[in-house]
Design a protein around this motif. Structure first.
Motif, PDB file in Angstrom:
ATOM      1  N   UNK A 154       0.823  -1.208   0.000  1.00 21.41           N
ATOM      2  CA  UNK A 154       0.000   0.000   0.000  1.00 21.41           C
ATOM      3  C   UNK A 154       0.855   1.254   0.000  1.00 21.41           C
ATOM      4  N   UNK A 155       1.930   1.219   0.747  1.00 23.94           N
ATOM      5  CA  UNK A 155       2.773   2.411   0.875  1.00 23.94           C
ATOM      6  C   UNK A 155       4.128   2.178   0.214  1.00 23.94           C
ATOM      7  N   UNK A 156       4.559   3.178  -0.557  1.00 20.02           N
ATOM      8  CA  UNK A 156       5.906   3.159  -1.120  1.00 20.02           C
ATOM      9  C   UNK A 156       6.563   4.505  -0.863  1.00 20.02           C
ATOM     10  N   UNK A 157       7.853   4.492  -0.670  1.00 21.17           N
ATOM     11  CA  UNK A 157       8.598   5.705  -0.363  1.00 21.17           C
ATOM     12  C   UNK A 157       9.890   5.704  -1.164  1.00 21.17           C
ATOM     13  N   UNK A 158      10.361   6.914  -1.460  1.00 26.09           N
ATOM     14  CA  UNK A 158      11.583   7.046  -2.240  1.00 26.09           C
ATOM     15  C   UNK A 158      12.436   8.176  -1.676  1.00 26.09           C
ATOM     16  N   UNK A 159      13.745   7.980  -1.752  1.00 32.58           N
ATOM     17  CA  UNK A 159      14.646   9.060  -1.411  1.00 32.58           C
ATOM     18  C   UNK A 159      14.555  10.178  -2.440  1.00 32.58           C
ATOM     19  N   UNK A 160      14.840  11.379  -2.032  1.00 30.67           N
ATOM     20  CA  UNK A 160      14.705  12.529  -2.918  1.00 30.67           C
ATOM     21  C   UNK A 160      15.556  12.391  -4.174  1.00 30.67           C
ATOM     22  N   UNK A 161      16.710  11.779  -4.056  1.00 28.75           N
ATOM     23  CA  UNK A 161      17.622  11.702  -5.192  1.00 28.75           C
ATOM     24  C   UNK A 161      17.173  10.707  -6.261  1.00 28.75           C
ATOM     25  N   UNK A 162      16.199   9.859  -5.946  1.00 34.77           N
ATOM     26  CA  UNK A 162      15.775   8.846  -6.919  1.00 34.77           C
ATOM     27  C   UNK A 162      14.308   8.984  -7.318  1.00 34.77           C
ATOM     28  N   UNK A 163      13.601   9.919  -6.719  1.00 35.87           N
ATOM     29  CA  UNK A 163      12.177  10.096  -7.036  1.00 35.87           C
ATOM     30  C   UNK A 163      11.984  10.369  -8.519  1.00 35.87           C
ATOM     31  N   UNK A 164      11.016   9.688  -9.108  1.00 30.49           N
ATOM     32  CA  UNK A 164      10.725   9.862 -10.517  1.00 30.49           C
ATOM     33  C   UNK A 164      11.587   9.005 -11.433  1.00 30.49           C
ATOM     34  N   UNK A 165      12.619   8.379 -10.869  1.00 30.70           N
ATOM     35  CA  UNK A 165      13.497   7.535 -11.692  1.00 30.70           C
ATOM     36  C   UNK A 165      13.446   6.066 -11.276  1.00 30.70           C
ATOM     37  N   UNK A 166      13.196   5.816 -10.000  1.00 36.59           N
ATOM     38  CA  UNK A 166      13.182   4.447  -9.473  1.00 36.59           C
ATOM     39  C   UNK A 166      11.755   4.038  -9.115  1.00 36.59           C
ATOM     40  N   UNK A 167      11.497   2.748  -9.255  1.00 38.15           N
ATOM     41  CA  UNK A 167      10.211   2.174  -8.882  1.00 38.15           C
ATOM     42  C   UNK A 167      10.455   0.927  -8.044  1.00 38.15           C
TER      43      UNK A 167
END
Length: 129
Positions: A56-69
């Motif tokens: 349900x929840x996913x989180x990403x570091x700022x440096x990889x947001x929009x590039x990693x899934x």
């Protein structure tokens, strides 16, 4: 307890893509939130991404947001990290980690390596410029 083994690392040119996988064994995989962290030479371990036990929840570091899934398959006991538009600064050893689902999957908690007691051995990702 859960045992974790990462795979999929390698050498890729900047702008390229890689898919990392983490296979779990031992304890029930759905008992764990899963995270990816990375560590570059001479730097501290950095949060990359995390996913709650129920997807349900996913989180990403700022440096990889929009590039990693990040994704997981509880039946196959795997968690994957799809990395696109890779940059030289993404070069690091990438670690898969597990945290008990009994604890809340908040953004702050999932970004802290200390909250993950179980770790894989890591897989090297090298991005050339």
């Amino acid at each position: 307890q859960v045992q974790l083994v990462e795979s999929g690392g390698g050498l890729v040119q900047a702008g390229g893509s890689l898919r990392l996988s983490c296979a779990a064994s031992g304890d029930t995989f759905s008992s764990y939130h899963m995270g990816w962290f990375r560590q570059a030479p001479g730097k501290e371990r950095e949060f990359v991404s995390a996913i709650s036990w129920n997807d349900i929840y996913t989180y990403f570091g700022d440096s990889v947001k929009g590039r990693f899934t990040i994704s997981r398959d509880n039946l196959k006991k795997t968690v994957s990290l799809e990395m696109k538009n890779l940059k030289p600064e993404d070069t690091a050893i990438y670690y898969c980690a597990a945290s008990s689902r009994l604890l809340p999957a908040t953004a702050q908690r999932m970004a802290a390596a200390d909250n993950f007691p179980f770790w894989g051995q890591g897989t090297q990702v090298t991005v050339s410029s």
